[in-house]
Structure formats: structure tokens, C-alpha cells
Write a protein that holds these residues in place. Structure first.
Motif, PDB file in Angstrom:
ATOM      1  N   THR A 417       0.875  -1.084  -0.091  1.00  0.00           N
ATOM      2  CA  THR A 417      -0.211   0.031   0.043  1.00  0.00           C
ATOM      3  C   THR A 417       0.916   1.288   0.016  1.00  0.00           C
ATOM      4  N   GLU A 418       1.799   1.330   0.736  1.00  0.00           N
ATOM      5  CA  GLU A 418       2.740   2.406   1.001  1.00  0.00           C
ATOM      6  C   GLU A 418       3.469   2.797  -0.339  1.00  0.00           C
ATOM      7  N   LEU A 419       4.102   1.676  -0.939  1.00  0.00           N
ATOM      8  CA  LEU A 419       4.823   1.647  -2.153  1.00  0.00           C
ATOM      9  C   LEU A 419       3.853   2.171  -3.368  1.00  0.00           C
ATOM     10  N   LYS A 420       2.472   1.634  -3.498  1.00  0.00           N
ATOM     11  CA  LYS A 420       1.471   1.928  -4.387  1.00  0.00           C
ATOM     12  C   LYS A 420       0.981   3.692  -4.193  1.00  0.00           C
ATOM     13  N   ASP A 421       1.059   3.961  -3.166  1.00  0.00           N
ATOM     14  CA  ASP A 421       0.852   5.443  -2.876  1.00  0.00           C
ATOM     15  C   ASP A 421       1.848   6.220  -3.111  1.00  0.00           C
ATOM     16  N   LEU A 422       3.199   5.984  -2.944  1.00  0.00           N
ATOM     17  CA  LEU A 422       4.212   6.639  -3.341  1.00  0.00           C
ATOM     18  C   LEU A 422       4.488   6.829  -4.890  1.00  0.00           C
ATOM     19  N   ILE A 423       4.193   5.917  -5.299  1.00  0.00           N
ATOM     20  CA  ILE A 423       4.151   5.778  -7.027  1.00  0.00           C
ATOM     21  C   ILE A 423       3.197   6.708  -7.454  1.00  0.00           C
ATOM     22  N   SER A 424       1.925   6.522  -7.192  1.00  0.00           N
ATOM     23  CA  SER A 424       0.854   7.293  -7.504  1.00  0.00           C
ATOM     24  C   SER A 424       0.729   8.708  -7.402  1.00  0.00           C
ATOM     25  N   SER A 425       1.673   9.181  -6.465  1.00  0.00           N
ATOM     26  CA  SER A 425       2.047  10.416  -6.172  1.00  0.00           C
ATOM     27  C   SER A 425       2.870  11.217  -7.004  1.00  0.00           C
ATOM     28  N   SER A 426       3.714  10.454  -7.718  1.00  0.00           N
ATOM     29  CA  SER A 426       4.857  10.799  -8.578  1.00  0.00           C
ATOM     30  C   SER A 426       4.558  11.480  -9.668  1.00  0.00           C
ATOM     31  N   LYS A 427       5.155  12.942  -9.856  1.00  0.00           N
ATOM     32  CA  LYS A 427       5.097  13.550 -11.087  1.00  0.00           C
ATOM     33  C   LYS A 427       5.851  12.795 -12.323  1.00  0.00           C
ATOM     34  N   LEU A 428       7.032  12.113 -12.077  1.00  0.00           N
ATOM     35  CA  LEU A 428       7.763  11.517 -12.895  1.00  0.00           C
ATOM     36  C   LEU A 428       7.075  10.504 -13.526  1.00  0.00           C
TER      37      LEU A 428
END
Length: 500
Positions: A417-428
Motif C-alpha cells: 500500500t505504501e509503495l502504491k501510494d508513493l508511485i501514484s503521487s509521483s510527477k515523474l
């Protein structure tokens, strides 16, 4: 016998620095940490490259984590190669532990849990920022090095690139490059021979086989658009912390060719893009290459020379390279000689070969009146290491067996879940998520071949059309016989007889 006070003065004097620095831990004497005998690495020398080595389970990854997060805190971006998948926890603060507090009390350094800005990147189909590059960006020399080609084959690759430049054919992915190679000895054979000389089909066949070998390791995912811009590795967040860019490589551990291809292309792109800095007070970017033996073991002689050349030159761009591996002998001598910081965790002496490796490793460190280096190398505990760095004037610091500080971030991976949230919030991720397949050499040459084939068909049909037209205008053979002089004379003769 040396006293703690003498030793403390020795370390403090050797590691005194005026500018910004990172504290790695406290030096040890007789197996015990001497409080406030801080082992410091000046930021000014961090672009002089480095090595983190040691046997499995001795703490190399945590040392890498400590360096990365301290650089980030100083506003210096970092790129990490995560082959084991255990570095994503840097995005979350440490939960703390009494043993960590005890360790830091011995070092004489307060412990403060912190999280750091993290960007997840990917070379494969895993989620994250997609890393891609075009074949054109590689260029003929680098591509030839990666494919380990002969001199003759290198010449053919150079001709292919020249042909594509002259005819405005974009070389974006491997299918473009393969198509031009096939065209050079097929439909375009005469065209190539006229302008660039004859190209041997056996040589192009050998090059194609090398490309297929690269494709089998997943290179088709790496070659293409949208190309990754290396300037995106140097971002700083709103709090002034440098981004820690983590490349997830857990699914390509068994594909070293792809790994070394990516690394070399990245280093070449950084070297070609970043401006000259000379000796600045702080680096622009630090790269940590975990499991570095994967690059060197699989590299050809030509590729090794290319890597060695880049390692020597890239320092002036403000870039530091740090190799993480089990044994220093995994790294070529020409590269080892360029390294400023060496963090050597424990080595194990189980065999005669191990003992020989320990002896060679010990010879790479400065002599010390406080240590027998060979003995220390085999007696270090987890989270302890021999450290040798450079001071601000570029001189080697005293050798220090060091009790290393603990990471401020989590020493474990992120949850799904943490990884998914981190990736989904990425501008790159949004910037590089789209796969672009614009018209390139493959499509243009296919269209050219189709047109040529259509023209050839028309040319074949032209003679048949003329033949049909002439058949309609030709005299009917029956009429020809009936109107012939011989036939008429015969008929008249018969008539004459009838009349008589």
C-alpha cells in the motif's frame, strides 16, 4: 599500549574538516567505540568515488542507506540500484529501537528518526518511473561496445548510423536498428553499395544475433521513447532535501547484460549532459551501484575500458560513483585506484582463496599503528567497518575501525500500500508513463520497400499490356489464308474447270 585519549586525538586531528561533512560513526580501539572519535567524510571529496565492500550479512546495505539519507539531508540527490528490493524503506522514518539508542550513545551522536523524498524507477514492467533511451542516443561507439563487436562490425554500425542521419531515419528502438541492418543487405543493397560501400551479410547476421541476445534479457523495454532526462535525477524537494531515486532491479538480477547496458548508457548520458565543475565544495549527484560485480563480470574488455574511462572523467562533472560488492577484488584495479572513500565490512576466511583475498584487501589500506588490518578485517561485527577517506586537501585520513551510525529511515521495505501510494503521487511516473511509438526507421523503410515492390509490379505488368493490344490488331489467320494470293489462284483455277 595506546590510550583512548591518544587515539581520540589521533582520530579528531585526522578527520577535522572545515566545510560540510557526513558523520559515519565513531572510531573503535580494541573492539570498543571511542565516544566522539567521529569519522567524517567531507562533502568536498564525495565526488572522488568510493567502495562499500564486505561479506554477506555484514551491513553493506545499511551503510549505503546511511550515506544516501545523509547526502539527501544535505540537499544532494542520490541514485540507488536496488537489486535485492530492500531500500524502499528510506521513504519512511525509522521506528527506533533501544539498541539503536545504545549504539548512538557510544558514538556520541543523537538519533533522530526521519523520512526522505523517494522516487521509484523501473527498467522493467514493474511499477515506477520508466527508464528508456533511444538507440540514437547510444550512438555507434557505445552500442558497439555493449554488443561486443569486432572492428569490422563496428564499422558497419557506424555506416548504419550515418545512413540514418543522411536519410533522416530516426533510430528509436531495436526493431528500427534491425530493420536498417536487414535493408542494408536486402532491398537496399545497391543503395548502400553506391554511397557507403558493400556490406557483408555475414557481418550483419552476426550483429543481429548479438541484438537478439540483448533482447532476450529484456532490452526492448529499455530502448524507445519517451527518453529519460537525467536532469530529473537532480531534483530537491520543498524542504531542501535531495531526492533519493531508487531503481528497482529485483526482477533483472539474472539479466546482467541489461543491467550493464543501462548503467553504461546512464553514465555516458550524465557525462554528456552535466557541465564541468572542477573541484566544487559539494557534488551534484551521487550514484550507488549495488552488486557491482554484475557489471564487471559480464563486461567485455572494450566495455571495461569504456567504464574505466567514464569513472576517471565523470568526477569533474560533480558526480560520485560508489560501488557496493562483496569483495574489493570484484572491482578492476584501474577503477579501485580512482576511489577516495573505502568502507570495508568484515571478510570471512574460510578457504585459502579467502585468506589471499583478505591479504590483498589489507594492502589497499594505509598502515596504522593502532590496527593489524588483516586481523581487524576478520573480527569486525555487523555494522562495523574499516574506513579510509580523503580529507579536504585530498589526503588519506587515518584508518579507522568504525562503529557505524544507524539509518534514520526504516530498515525494511515499504508495504504494498505504501509503495502504491508513493508511485501514484509521483510527477515523474505521469511524465514518463506514456509509451510513444512514432514513425521511425522501421516504418519509413517498410513504406519505402512497399513502394518499391509496387513499382516493380507495375513494371512487370507493362510488357503484358502491350502484348495484349497487339494481339487485337493482328490479322485473323483464317482471313489471312482466304485473302492470300495462293488461295485466290487455286479458287480461280477450279472455277475455270467448272466453266469448261
Amino acid at each position: 599500549m595506546a590510550t583512548n585519549e591518544d587515539f581520540l586525538n589521533h582520530i579528531v586531528k585526522g578527520y577535522t574538516t572545515k566545510g560540510e561533512h557526513i558523520v559515519l560513526g565513531a572510531a573503535m580501539l580494541n573492539g570498543e567505540a571511542v565516544t566522539n572519535a567521529h569519522v567524517k567524510v567531507p562533502l568536498k571529496t564525495m565526488n572522488r568515488h568510493g567502495l562499500i565492500a564486505g561479506a554477506t550479512g555484514t551491513g553493506k546495505t545499511k551503510t549505503l542507506q546511511v550515506l544516501a539519507e545523509n547526502l539527501s539531508e544535505k540537499g544532494i540527490p542520490v541514485l540507488l540500484m536496488d537489486l535485492k528490493g530492500d531500500l524502499s524503506g528510506i521513504a519512511q522514518a525509522s521506528a527506533g529501537h533501544p539498541k539503536i539508542d545504545e549504539r548512538h550513545a557510544k558514538i556520541g551522536l543523537p538519533f533522530e528518526p526521519k523520512s526522505f523524498p523517494v522516487e521509484i524507477l523501473s527498467l522493467s514492467e514493474q511499477d515506477g518511473v520508466k527508464l528508456r533511451a533511444t538507440v540514437s542516443e547510444f550512438g555507434p561507439v557505445l552500442l558497439s561496445r555493449i554488443l561486443d563487436l569486432t572492428v569490422t562490425q563496428e564499422g558497419i554500425v557506424a555506416v548504419v548510423f550515418k545512413y540514418c542521419d543522411d536519410n533522416k531515419l530516426p533510430l528509436l528502438d531495436l526493431k528500427d536498428f534491425k530493420k536498417v541492418l536487414q535493408y542494408a543487405t536486402g532491398e537496399g543493397k545497391a543503395e548502400f553499395a553506391k554511397d557507403y560501400g558493400r556490406i557483408s551479410s555475414s557481418s550483419t547476421g552476426a550483429i543481429l544475433r548479438k541484438i537478439i541476445e540483448l533482447e532476450q534479457q529484456g532490452a526492448e523495454l529499455f530502448f524507445g521513447e519517451k527518453s529519460f532526462e537525467v536532469d530529473d535525477l537532480t531534483r530537491v524537494d520543498q524542504n531542501g532535501k535531495g531526492y533519493i531515486n531508487i531503481i528497482r532491479l529485483t526482477d533483472i538480477q539474472d539479466r546482467p547484460k541489461l543491467f550493464s547496458t543501462f548503467m553504461l548508457s546512464l553514465l555516458a548520458e550524465i557525462y554528456g549532459t552535466f557541465p564541468e565543475q572542477g573541484d566544487s565544495d559539494r557534488p551534484e549527484l551521487i550514484l550507488f551501484i549495488d552488486e557491482a560485480h554484475l557489471i564487471f563480470n559480464e563486461a567485455s574488455k572494450a566495455l571495461l575500458e569504456q567504464i574505466e574511462s567514464i569513472v576517471k572523467l565523470i568526477r569533474s562533472k560533480g558526480i560520485g560513483l560508489y560501488f557496493v560488492t562483496q569483495n574489493p577484488t570484484d572491482v578492476p584495479d584501474a577503477v579501485l585506484s580512482q576511489l577516495g572513500l573505502k568502507v570495508q565490512h568484515a571478510l570471512r576466511a574460510f578457504t585459502a582463496k579467502d585468506r589471499k583475498a583478505i591479504k590483498l584487501t589489507a594492502e589497499n589500506y594505509p598502515d596504522s599503528e593502532y590496527y593489524d588490518t588483516k586481523d581487524v578485517l576478520t573480527s569486525l561485527g555487523i555494522g562495523e567497518a574499516l574506513v579510509s577517506a580523503l580529507d579536504e586537501k585530498g589526503r588519506p585520513t587515518p584508518l579507522a575501525a568504525t562503529l557505524l551510525r544507524a539509518p534514520m529511515s526504516r530498515m525494511d521495505v515499504l508495504t504494498e500500500t505504501e509503495l502504491k501510494d508513493l508511485i501514484s503521487s509521483s510527477k515523474l511516473v505521469k511524465k514518463y508513463g506514456e509509451v510513444i511509438d512514432r514513425e521511425s526507421a522501421y516504418e519509413i523503410l517498410n513504406e519505402k520497400i512497399e513502394k518499391a515492390e509496387a513499382e516493380a509490379e507495375k513494371e512487370k505488368d507493362k510488357p503484358r499490356t502491350r502484348a495484349r493490344k497487339s494481339s487485337y490488331t493482328r490479322q485473323n489467320p483464317v482471313i489471312k489464308v482466304l485473302t492470300s494470293a495462293t488461295f485466290i489462284r487455286g479458287v480461280l483455277g477450279v472455277l475455270k474447270k467448272v466453266i469448261r
